[in-house]
Design a protein around this motif. Structure first.
Motif, PDB file in Angstrom:
ATOM      1  N   SER A  61       0.832  -1.195   0.000  1.00 29.35           N
ATOM      2  CA  SER A  61       0.000   0.000   0.000  1.00 29.35           C
ATOM      3  C   SER A  61       0.875   1.257   0.000  1.00 29.35           C
ATOM      4  CB  SER A  61      -0.897   0.002   1.238  1.00 29.35           C
ATOM      5  OG  SER A  61      -1.641   1.198   1.316  1.00 29.35           O
ATOM      6  N   GLU A  69      -4.710   0.869  -1.962  1.00 27.17           N
ATOM      7  CA  GLU A  69      -5.523   0.076  -1.042  1.00 27.17           C
ATOM      8  C   GLU A  69      -4.854  -0.001   0.330  1.00 27.17           C
ATOM      9  OE1 GLU A  69      -5.484  -0.853  -5.206  1.00 27.17           O
ATOM     10  OE2 GLU A  69      -3.961  -1.372  -3.712  1.00 27.17           O
ATOM     11  N   GLY A 108     -10.089  -6.068   0.813  1.00 25.86           N
ATOM     12  CA  GLY A 108      -9.724  -4.946  -0.042  1.00 25.86           C
ATOM     13  C   GLY A 108      -8.319  -4.421   0.154  1.00 25.86           C
ATOM     14  N   THR A 109      -7.417  -5.238   0.706  1.00 24.82           N
ATOM     15  CA  THR A 109      -6.070  -4.756   1.004  1.00 24.82           C
ATOM     16  C   THR A 109      -5.147  -4.897  -0.205  1.00 24.82           C
ATOM     17  OG1 THR A 109      -5.607  -6.912   1.982  1.00 24.82           O
ATOM     18  CG2 THR A 109      -6.215  -5.132   3.480  1.00 24.82           C
ATOM     19  N   ALA A 110      -4.036  -4.167  -0.144  1.00 23.96           N
ATOM     20  CA  ALA A 110      -3.157  -4.044  -1.309  1.00 23.96           C
ATOM     21  C   ALA A 110      -2.560  -5.369  -1.746  1.00 23.96           C
ATOM     22  CB  ALA A 110      -2.051  -3.032  -1.000  1.00 23.96           C
TER      23      ALA A 110
END
Length: 303
Positions: free
Chosen positions: A52, A79, A102-104
């Motif tokens: 991120s 993200e 929804g994380t990087a």
């Protein structure tokens, strides 16, 4: 060059007992810890992941640079960073609750190339569970093996992240033909089912199983069983211990010019004992201090 492919995240580590103990954020993730540990040992290392651009992601990126890990294969995105809430038991073992939506790192895409001098690629942990990134890492594993690179796999099972255990176990078996060195904990082995002999028959050249304070054992295609007791140490926690073992094994094999199937098959019992002793010593140092703080080569001496 050893490339470590997989997630980086922030561990929220409790600073005392109880559910409401204060939490300390720390850089983490099995592959991230492995990359940092490799660099501290002196191996040329690159990290292959998606980080991120948020403050946590920048802290992870900065940590790679501080350790000397190359980041040309790191992807970036807006993200959020994955968070892992650790809970420590009385013996210092850690369990985790993850915040991954929804994380990087889940949006990792397969790179078209790796550094030209790559000899080995290491995989494992959450990155091989969470889609769509899991399929991208899986593709990189198979492609790396097809290119003749040494591949290492540490499944590092996190049951809370695996909604369909049987489907994961079946998928794990499809990875084995593309794996040179399989390393897993005794807990992982029990959860997955099967035996070292079954896994060796499916593809890996060697299987290393860690048994916490009892040490680690290597199994090889020729029927060899190489046992190394653990080092006695006052355990603060076990965070990063298995990742340190990964790094120590890969670093030791690199120093011995054994990052190939042929060289791994040719290792003598004495060479296995030396390698496993080095890995056990490195893991003991990691367990003696809080968080994932793998040792530097100067703390270990020569292999």
């Amino acid at each position: 060059m050893i490339v470590v492919a997989g997630e980086a995240l922030i561990d929220l580590v409790p600073q005392g007992p109880g559910a409401l103990a204060p939490l300390r954020p720390a850089r983490g993730g099995g592959p991230y810890n492995t990359a940092v540990a490799l660099a501290r040992l002196g191996s040329r290392t690159a990290f292959c992941s998606r980080l991120s651009t948020d403050p946590y992601g920048q802290a992870l990126h900065d940590g790679l640079h501080t350790a000397g890990v190359e980041t040309t294969t790191v992807q970036r995105g807006p993200e959020p960073t994955t968070l892992a809430l650790a809970t420590l038991t009385d013996d210092g073992s850690a369990t985790y609750t993850f915040h991954v939506e929804g994380t990087a790192d889940r949006l990792f895409t397969t790179p078209t190339t790796l550094p030209n001098d790559t000899q080995a690629v290491s995989f494992g942990t959450c990155s091989l569970v969470l889609e769509p990134g899991a399929s991208a890492y899986e593709q990189l594993l198979h492609h790396s093996a097809a290119q003749g690179l040494f591949t290492a796999l540490d499944p590092n099972i996190r049951p809370a992240l695996i909604p369909d255990p049987d489907a994961y176990r079946a998928r794990f078996r499809t990875w084995l033909p593309s794996v040179t060195l399989l390393k897993l904990s005794q807990d992982d082995a029990t959860w997955l089912g099967g035996t070292p002999q079954e896994w060796l028959a499916a593809g890996p050249t060697a299987v290393v199983i860690t048994q916490g304070g009892d040490g680690l054992t290597a199994f090889t295609h020729d029927g060899g069983v190489h046992v190394m007791p653990g080092e006695k140490v006052d355990v603060v926690d076990t965070i990063g211990a298995g990742d340190t073992v990964n790094a120590a094994l890969l670093h030791g094999l690199s120093l011995s010019d054994a990052l190939s199937v042929r060289a791994l098959e040719a290792m003598t019992p004495g060479e296995w004992q030396t390698l496993l002793r080095f890995a056990a010593h490195a893991a003991a140092i990691t367990c003696s201090r809080a968080g994932a703080e793998p040792p530097y080569l100067a703390e270990l001496g020569t292999l």
